[in-house]
Design a protein around this motif. Structure first.
Motif, short mmCIF file in Angstrom:
data_model
loop_
_atom_site.label_atom_id
_atom_site.label_comp_id
_atom_site.label_asym_id
_atom_site.label_seq_id
_atom_site.Cartn_x
_atom_site.Cartn_y
_atom_site.Cartn_z
N GLU A 25 80.50 -43.99 18.80
CA GLU A 25 79.57 -45.12 18.93
C GLU A 25 80.06 -45.72 16.87
OE1 GLU A 25 75.41 -45.66 22.00
OE2 GLU A 25 76.29 -44.30 20.10
N ARG A 26 80.35 -45.68 16.22
CA ARG A 26 80.19 -45.95 14.84
C ARG A 26 81.55 -46.01 14.69
NH1 ARG A 26 75.72 -41.20 11.26
NH2 ARG A 26 73.37 -42.60 12.33
N ALA A 27 82.29 -45.20 15.55
CA ALA A 27 83.52 -45.47 15.43
C ALA A 27 84.15 -46.22 15.40
CB ALA A 27 84.79 -44.02 15.69
N PHE A 28 83.89 -46.75 17.06
CA PHE A 28 83.83 -48.32 17.35
C PHE A 28 83.47 -49.34 17.03
CE2 PHE A 28 83.32 -50.75 20.39
CZ PHE A 28 84.24 -51.40 21.20
N ARG B 75 75.39 -55.25 23.79
CA ARG B 75 75.22 -53.96 22.96
C ARG B 75 75.70 -53.48 23.92
NH1 ARG B 75 70.58 -56.73 20.25
NH2 ARG B 75 71.36 -57.23 18.47
N GLU B 76 74.98 -53.33 25.36
CA GLU B 76 75.17 -51.72 25.84
C GLU B 76 75.96 -52.29 26.18
OE1 GLU B 76 71.27 -52.66 29.30
OE2 GLU B 76 70.09 -52.36 27.59
N ARG B 77 77.30 -52.91 26.90
CA ARG B 77 78.58 -53.08 27.48
C ARG B 77 79.55 -52.44 26.36
NH1 ARG B 77 78.30 -57.83 29.42
NH2 ARG B 77 78.64 -58.93 27.64
N GLN B 78 79.12 -53.02 24.61
CA GLN B 78 79.75 -52.19 23.55
C GLN B 78 79.97 -50.94 24.08
OE1 GLN B 78 78.43 -55.07 20.72
NE2 GLN B 78 80.30 -55.78 20.75
N ARG B 79 78.52 -50.28 24.00
CA ARG B 79 77.79 -49.24 23.71
C ARG B 79 79.09 -48.23 24.99
NH1 ARG B 79 72.78 -50.04 23.10
NH2 ARG B 79 71.90 -50.13 21.00
N ALA B 80 78.88 -49.07 26.40
CA ALA B 80 79.91 -48.12 27.48
C ALA B 80 81.76 -48.34 27.13
CB ALA B 80 79.53 -48.85 28.60
N TRP B 81 81.92 -48.88 25.78
CA TRP B 81 83.40 -48.92 26.03
C TRP B 81 83.72 -48.13 25.53
CZ3 TRP B 81 87.43 -50.55 27.83
CH2 TRP B 81 87.58 -51.75 29.05
N GLY B 82 82.47 -47.87 24.30
CA GLY B 82 82.98 -46.74 23.16
C GLY B 82 82.92 -45.47 23.69
N VAL B 83 82.40 -45.56 24.57
CA VAL B 83 81.73 -43.39 24.90
C VAL B 83 83.25 -43.29 25.75
CG1 VAL B 83 80.76 -42.13 26.85
CG2 VAL B 83 79.58 -43.68 25.20
N TYR B 84 84.20 -44.36 26.42
CA TYR B 84 85.26 -44.92 27.32
C TYR B 84 85.96 -44.40 26.68
CZ TYR B 84 89.14 -46.34 30.25
OH TYR B 84 90.34 -46.51 30.93
N LEU B 85 86.76 -45.22 25.43
CA LEU B 85 87.38 -44.91 24.57
C LEU B 85 87.45 -43.16 24.38
CD1 LEU B 85 87.45 -48.35 23.52
CD2 LEU B 85 89.04 -48.11 24.46
N GLN B 86 86.61 -43.17 23.85
CA GLN B 86 86.58 -41.85 23.01
C GLN B 86 86.78 -41.13 24.00
OE1 GLN B 86 86.09 -42.10 19.32
NE2 GLN B 86 85.63 -40.65 19.84
N GLY C 271 83.46 -57.18 32.36
CA GLY C 271 83.50 -56.29 33.61
C GLY C 271 83.68 -54.65 32.62
N GLY C 272 83.36 -54.28 31.80
CA GLY C 272 83.02 -52.86 31.60
C GLY C 272 84.16 -52.28 31.54
N PRO C 273 84.18 -50.34 31.30
CA PRO C 273 84.96 -49.79 31.50
C PRO C 273 85.16 -49.27 32.49
CG PRO C 273 83.25 -49.13 30.65
CD PRO C 273 83.00 -50.40 30.77
#
Length: 183
Positions: free
Chosen positions: A102-105, A140-151, A179-181
């Motif tokens: 998440e920090r990297a994202f 924020r929650e959508r960004q976290r989900a994208w971060g997990v997905y991108l990782q 729409g989320g990841p």
């Protein structure tokens, strides 16, 4: 080391994200650092040592660049009003609880934000300010989900997604990201 990076990164976010003075800090000479190497801990003023107390043990081992950044951050902190400080404390707390991916994202998003023209950054700040607390939390929650997905993607897949996003027009990109990841 991560503590220093986190503080500097989030302080920069706070200041650029509408901290009220838009990055301008009056220079009253108390933390003047431009053009000179950052002092050792023992050479800091009492006020500087108080502001930088969390870094006391590591100070003399930090690079000059990091010391300079912390001195500038301490100067900015000194000139923030209580509301700005509270927002920054909240951001620091969120940062402390983030996973490494998440920090990297967030670092990647920050670099992207910094590369934007000033007018576009200000438009984004205004849009953020207009959101309700619930809407901000959803973002924020959508960004976290994208971060997990991108990782979870390989570097090649991440680059393919970046290229796909670059080819989209802005509205199409917004709809896609909202729409989320993909599942």
């Amino acid at each position: 080391m991560m503590r220093v990076l986190a503080f500097v990164l989030l302080l920069g976010l706070a200041l650029s994200a509408g901290a009220g003075n838009h990055g301008h800090v009056p220079d009253h000479g108390h933390f003047h650092v431009a053009g000179q190497p950052a002092p050792d801990w023992s050479a800091l003023s009492r006020e500087q040592r108080r502001a930088l107390a969390p870094w006391k043990e590591d100070w003399d081992d930090l690079s000059d660049r990091r010391r300079q950044a912390l001195l500038r951050a301490a100067q900015r902190w000194r000139h923030m009003d209580p509301e700005e400080r509270a927002r920054l404390r909240e951001r620091l707390e969120r940062w402390e609880h983030m996973e490494p991916h998440e920090r990297a994202f967030m670092r990647e998003r920050w670099e992207h934000f910094r590369a934007m023209p000033p007018e576009e950054r200000e438009r984004l700040r205004e849009r953020w300010r207009a959101l309700s607390p619930e809407q901000r939390q959803a973002v924020r929650e959508r960004q976290r989900a994208w971060g997990v997905y991108l990782q979870s993607l390989s570097e090649a897949d991440r680059e393919a997604l970046r290229e796909r996003l670059r080819r989209m027009d802005p509205e199409e990109r917004r709809r896609f990201l909202r729409g989320g990841p993909p599942e």
